[in-house]
Design an enzyme around this catalytic site. Structure first.
Site, PDB file in Angstrom:
ATOM      1  CG  HIS A 172      -0.405   0.251   2.515  1.00 24.34           C
ATOM      2  ND1 HIS A 172      -0.128  -0.757   3.426  1.00 24.34           N
ATOM      3  CD2 HIS A 172      -0.060   1.395   3.139  1.00 24.34           C
ATOM      4  CE1 HIS A 172       0.366  -0.232   4.533  1.00 24.34           C
ATOM      5  NE2 HIS A 172       0.409   1.082   4.383  1.00 24.34           N
TER       6      HIS A 172
ATOM      7  CG  ASP B 135       0.065  -4.071   2.818  1.00 22.68           C
ATOM      8  OD1 ASP B 135       0.542  -3.533   1.804  1.00 22.68           O
ATOM      9  OD2 ASP B 135      -0.270  -3.440   3.832  1.00 22.68           O
TER      10      ASP B 135
ATOM     11  CD  GLN C 250      -2.360   6.735  11.381  1.00 23.00           C
ATOM     12  OE1 GLN C 250      -1.984   7.304  12.397  1.00 23.00           O
ATOM     13  NE2 GLN C 250      -3.339   5.853  11.369  1.00 23.00           N
ATOM     14  N   GLY C 251       2.624   6.181   8.982  1.00 21.83           N
ATOM     15  CA  GLY C 251       3.974   6.507   8.539  1.00 21.83           C
ATOM     16  C   GLY C 251       4.976   5.413   8.838  1.00 21.83           C
ATOM     17  CG  ASP C 252       5.962   3.484  12.433  1.00 28.56           C
ATOM     18  OD1 ASP C 252       7.011   4.057  12.125  1.00 28.56           O
ATOM     19  OD2 ASP C 252       5.491   3.505  13.580  1.00 28.56           O
ATOM     20  CB  SER C 253       2.815   2.056   6.102  1.00 28.08           C
ATOM     21  OG  SER C 253       1.516   2.121   6.605  1.00 28.08           O
TER      22      SER C 253
END
Length: 255
Positions: free
Chosen positions: A68, A113, A199-202
């Protein structure tokens, strides 16, 4: 489902010393909530990606991240990978551009993912992170790391943060997330909340020690309900499920 990808704003990118990436439609994972600062060299395989995601060095030329975080398979020279420093503003940091992206075939926002980003030039002198090829290490206590916000909805961090989270059985996680795909995903976190990716550690790795006391990757930061909320653990791509497909893709990319 809330993807843990950060829509990077200019001020946050400036703080991190990286170029802002394109805005994302979803809101996937930012930084480690409840973490402490990592020491320089502690996790040499960690990668920060300019679209606001994390990743890990799979090989000297390939970064394993989340599907993603990227839009499609194909030539891509727009991603900057920052490596070799816990401080994103460090003068010793290494930056390398991408030249190709491989996104998991069939990815549609549910499961699968994972993705590989090929770097224009190999990175030398940094350790890679082996991936689990079976479920042996899919239990116990895991380490999570990232440069994102330390609180839900907060700003990105300049320094790499780390924390540990326990495995959450599929049956327990399914109570929080009825749309969990047990074959593709693994959960970790505390029932009381307080520690989590965000959020942003994805795309960043979730890992633990193997039988030889070496780090091995068992998960990829994927999604969750908010960050560090009670009874809502983090959901990670179960790397062992896709280890063979990842290896085949890596070979096709020359990595």
């Amino acid at each position: 489902m809330v993807r843990r990808l950060l829509a990077v704003v200019v001020t946050a990118a400036a703080l991190a010393g990286i170029a802002p990436g394109p805005a994302q439609a979803a809101v996937p994972r930012e930084s480690v909530v409840g973490g402490t600062r990592a020491a320089q060299g502690e996790f040499p395989f960690m990668v920060r990606l300019s679209m606001g995601c994390g990743g890990a060095l799979y090989s000297p030329r390939l970064v394993l991240t989340a599907a993603h975080c990227v839009s499609r398979t194909g030539t891509n020279t727009s991603i900057t990978a920052t490596l070799g420093a816990v401080d994103l503003q460090s003068s010793s940091r290494i930056t390398v551009q991408s030249n190709y992206v491989y996104r998991a075939p069939g990815y549609n926002g549910n499961g699968k993912d994972w993705a590989l980003i090929r770097l224009a030039t190999p990175v030398t002198g940094l350790a890679t992170l082996p991936v689990a090829t079976n479920t042996t290490y899919n239990t116990g206590t895991f380490t999570i790391v990232g440069w994102g916000a330390a609180t839900e909805g907060g700003a990105q961090q300049r320094y790499l943060l780390k924390a540990t989270v326990p495995f959450v059985p599929d049956a327990t996680c399914d109570n929080s997330y009825p749309d969990l795909i047990p074959s593709d995903e693994i959960c970790a976190g505390y029932a009381s909340g307080g520690v989590d990716t965000c959020q942003g550690d994805s795309g960043g790795p979730m890992f633990r020690r193997d039988a030889s006391n070496a780090w091995i990757q068992v998960g990829i930061v994927s999604w969750g309900n908010g960050c560090a909320r009670p009874n809502y653990p983090g959901v990670y791509t179960e790397v062992s499920t896709f280890a063979s497909a990842i290896a085949t893709a890596a070979a096709s990319l020359g990595g």
